[in-house]
Write an enzyme that holds these catalytic residues in place. Structure first.
Site, mmCIF file in Angstrom:
data_model
loop_
_atom_site.group_PDB
_atom_site.id
_atom_site.type_symbol
_atom_site.label_atom_id
_atom_site.label_comp_id
_atom_site.label_asym_id
_atom_site.label_seq_id
_atom_site.Cartn_x
_atom_site.Cartn_y
_atom_site.Cartn_z
ATOM 1 N N LYS A 1 17.250 4.120 0.211
ATOM 2 C CA LYS A 1 18.139 3.969 1.380
ATOM 3 C C LYS A 1 19.254 3.002 0.990
ATOM 4 O O LYS A 1 19.207 1.820 1.340
ATOM 5 C CB LYS A 1 17.349 3.364 2.558
ATOM 6 C CG LYS A 1 16.490 4.335 3.319
ATOM 7 C CD LYS A 1 16.179 3.840 4.736
ATOM 8 C CE LYS A 1 14.991 2.953 4.808
ATOM 9 N NZ LYS A 1 14.462 2.727 6.188
ATOM 10 N N PHE B 1 14.157 4.912 9.871
ATOM 11 C CA PHE B 1 12.807 4.450 9.542
ATOM 12 C C PHE B 1 11.893 5.658 9.339
ATOM 13 O O PHE B 1 11.723 6.483 10.228
ATOM 14 C CB PHE B 1 12.254 3.521 10.631
ATOM 15 C CG PHE B 1 11.070 2.750 10.128
ATOM 16 C CD1 PHE B 1 11.256 1.596 9.379
ATOM 17 C CD2 PHE B 1 9.780 3.196 10.361
ATOM 18 C CE1 PHE B 1 10.158 0.894 8.870
ATOM 19 C CE2 PHE B 1 8.689 2.504 9.860
ATOM 20 C CZ PHE B 1 8.871 1.353 9.113
ATOM 21 N N VAL B 2 11.326 5.736 8.143
ATOM 22 C CA VAL B 2 10.516 6.905 7.804
ATOM 23 C C VAL B 2 9.033 6.545 7.636
ATOM 24 O O VAL B 2 8.697 5.404 7.326
ATOM 25 C CB VAL B 2 11.037 7.610 6.523
ATOM 26 C CG1 VAL B 2 12.385 8.249 6.781
ATOM 27 C CG2 VAL B 2 11.131 6.640 5.338
ATOM 28 N N ASP C 1 14.835 -0.231 -0.042
ATOM 29 C CA ASP C 1 15.600 -0.401 1.194
ATOM 30 C C ASP C 1 16.563 -1.578 1.015
ATOM 31 O O ASP C 1 17.614 -1.417 0.402
ATOM 32 C CB ASP C 1 14.614 -0.608 2.344
ATOM 33 C CG ASP C 1 15.267 -0.621 3.704
ATOM 34 O OD1 ASP C 1 16.359 -0.076 3.844
ATOM 35 O OD2 ASP C 1 14.673 -1.181 4.654
ATOM 36 N N LYS D 1 0.824 -1.203 0.000
ATOM 37 C CA LYS D 1 0.000 0.000 0.000
ATOM 38 C C LYS D 1 0.861 1.256 0.000
ATOM 39 O O LYS D 1 0.402 2.335 -0.300
ATOM 40 C CB LYS D 1 -0.883 0.028 1.269
ATOM 41 C CG LYS D 1 -1.762 -1.166 1.460
ATOM 42 C CD LYS D 1 -2.406 -1.058 2.883
ATOM 43 C CE LYS D 1 -2.982 -2.376 3.284
ATOM 44 N NZ LYS D 1 -3.336 -2.394 4.708
ATOM 45 N N GLY D 2 2.129 1.095 0.385
ATOM 46 C CA GLY D 2 2.993 2.247 0.644
ATOM 47 C C GLY D 2 3.133 3.239 -0.500
ATOM 48 O O GLY D 2 3.324 4.429 -0.274
ATOM 49 N N ASP E 1 7.471 3.156 -3.037
ATOM 50 C CA ASP E 1 7.678 4.212 -2.054
ATOM 51 C C ASP E 1 9.144 4.315 -1.653
ATOM 52 O O ASP E 1 9.712 5.387 -1.614
ATOM 53 C CB ASP E 1 6.785 3.997 -0.814
ATOM 54 C CG ASP E 1 6.858 2.579 -0.265
ATOM 55 O OD1 ASP E 1 7.607 1.743 -0.811
ATOM 56 O OD2 ASP E 1 6.156 2.300 0.729
ATOM 57 N N ARG F 1 0.246 6.716 7.463
ATOM 58 C CA ARG F 1 0.239 6.869 6.001
ATOM 59 C C ARG F 1 -0.353 8.216 5.582
ATOM 60 O O ARG F 1 -0.092 8.715 4.507
ATOM 61 C CB ARG F 1 -0.590 5.755 5.347
ATOM 62 C CG ARG F 1 -0.032 4.360 5.531
ATOM 63 C CD ARG F 1 -0.770 3.390 4.613
ATOM 64 N NE ARG F 1 -0.594 1.994 4.983
ATOM 65 C CZ ARG F 1 0.437 1.230 4.605
ATOM 66 N NH1 ARG F 1 1.382 1.722 3.856
ATOM 67 N NH2 ARG F 1 0.509 -0.038 4.971
HETATM 68 P P1 IMP Z 1 12.855 -3.755 0.810
HETATM 69 O O1 IMP Z 1 12.386 -5.080 0.271
HETATM 70 O O2 IMP Z 1 13.675 -3.931 2.069
HETATM 71 O O3 IMP Z 1 13.550 -2.895 -0.196
HETATM 72 O O4 IMP Z 1 11.604 -3.016 1.371
HETATM 73 C C1 IMP Z 1 10.750 -2.349 0.613
HETATM 74 C C2 IMP Z 1 9.468 -2.066 1.333
HETATM 75 O O5 IMP Z 1 9.618 -2.044 2.761
HETATM 76 C C3 IMP Z 1 9.017 -0.691 0.966
HETATM 77 O O6 IMP Z 1 8.220 -0.748 -0.167
HETATM 78 C C4 IMP Z 1 8.269 -0.242 2.185
HETATM 79 O O7 IMP Z 1 6.930 -0.633 2.096
HETATM 80 C C5 IMP Z 1 8.952 -0.938 3.329
HETATM 81 N N1 IMP Z 1 9.941 -0.046 3.984
HETATM 82 C C6 IMP Z 1 11.283 -0.032 3.865
HETATM 83 N N2 IMP Z 1 11.846 0.935 4.596
HETATM 84 C C7 IMP Z 1 10.820 1.583 5.188
HETATM 85 C C8 IMP Z 1 10.747 2.741 6.054
HETATM 86 O O8 IMP Z 1 11.735 3.379 6.450
HETATM 87 N N3 IMP Z 1 9.492 3.091 6.436
HETATM 88 C C9 IMP Z 1 8.366 2.447 6.044
HETATM 89 N N4 IMP Z 1 8.390 1.381 5.226
HETATM 90 C C10 IMP Z 1 9.610 0.954 4.805
HETATM 91 MG MG MG Z 2 6.249 -0.629 -0.365
#
Ligand code: IMP
Ligand code: MG
Length: 181
Positions: free
Chosen positions: A131, A152-153, A103, A44-45, A100, A165
């Site tokens: 990030k 963490f944002v 990470d 949903k982000g 969004d 959100r």
């Molecule tokens: P990844 O698989 O670790 O790259 O994570 C991606 C997903 O994790 C993003 O689409 C977000 O939904 C969530 N996410 C990663 N970092 C944050 C953060 O700092 N705040 C909120 N959601 C995050």
């Molecule tokens: Mg996401």
């Protein structure tokens, strides 16, 4: 208690978010002129970012949504769970994955592979936030709104346990919120 009390600082203001969407929208419109652009947003982000970015895109495009989850609180579990699939067949489409935040990169790497297996003509990634310090999968975004430190944002679609959100900016979540859990 007001949700603003849980924000330790504003990282990307409403004004900056507007400028980021305009800039990325212009780039994508130029790159995809005359192509079969399918914007895929990851629920949903990315919904808030998607809705603002979409209105800055001037070439022909269609949209669809996917939902996955890999997070528990503020930590990635490293395992991506598929919760909603596309309605549109991606075969032959030029896809931009709208996320969004990039990470660890595990989510986007997984989704890119899924779309590749389904014969998308091309797949690029547009991430509002990046990030890079926390990257675990071998992936980079083709379009990036802003590179941010490893904090963490929340806000502008991003959540912590489904909350925050609705904040109109991106802020850093005060560690007191998750440290006492
Ligand atoms: P990844 O698989 O670790 O790259 O994570 C991606 C997903 O994790 C993003 O689409 C977000 O939904 C969530 N996410 C990663 N970092 C944050 C953060 O700092 N705040 C909120 N959601 C995050
Ligand atoms: Mg996401």
């Amino acid at each position: 208690m007001a949700i603003m009390d849980d924000v330790s600082k504003v990282l990307v203001s409403e004004e900056e978010l507007k400028q980021i969407c305009k800039k990325l929208g212009e780039q994508i419109s130029k790159d995809y002129e005359g192509k079969k652009l399918l914007l895929v947003s990851v629920l949903k982000g990315a919904v808030v970012f998607m809705s603002d970015l979409l209105r800055e895109i001037t070439c022909d495009c269609i949209i669809d949504f996917m939902a996955v989850s890999s997070y528990s609180g503020t930590k990635t579990t490293g395992v991506v769970k598929f919760k909603k699939d596309l309605d549109i067949n991606p075969d032959g489409m030029d896809i931009v994955l709208v996320e969004d935040i990039l990470d660890s990169g595990i989510t986007l790497k997984y989704l890119k592979n899924v779309l590749k297996d389904r014969h998308a003509a091309s797949i690029k990634v547009c991430a509002l936030l990046d990030k890079p310090q926390n990257r675990k999968a071998d992936i980079t975004a083709d379009y990036v709104g802003k590179v941010i430190p490893d904090e963490f944002v929340i806000g502008y679609g991003l959540d912590y346990d489904e909350k925050y959100r609705n904040l109109p900016f991106v802020g850093v979540l005060s560690p007191k919120v998750y440290e006492n859990k």
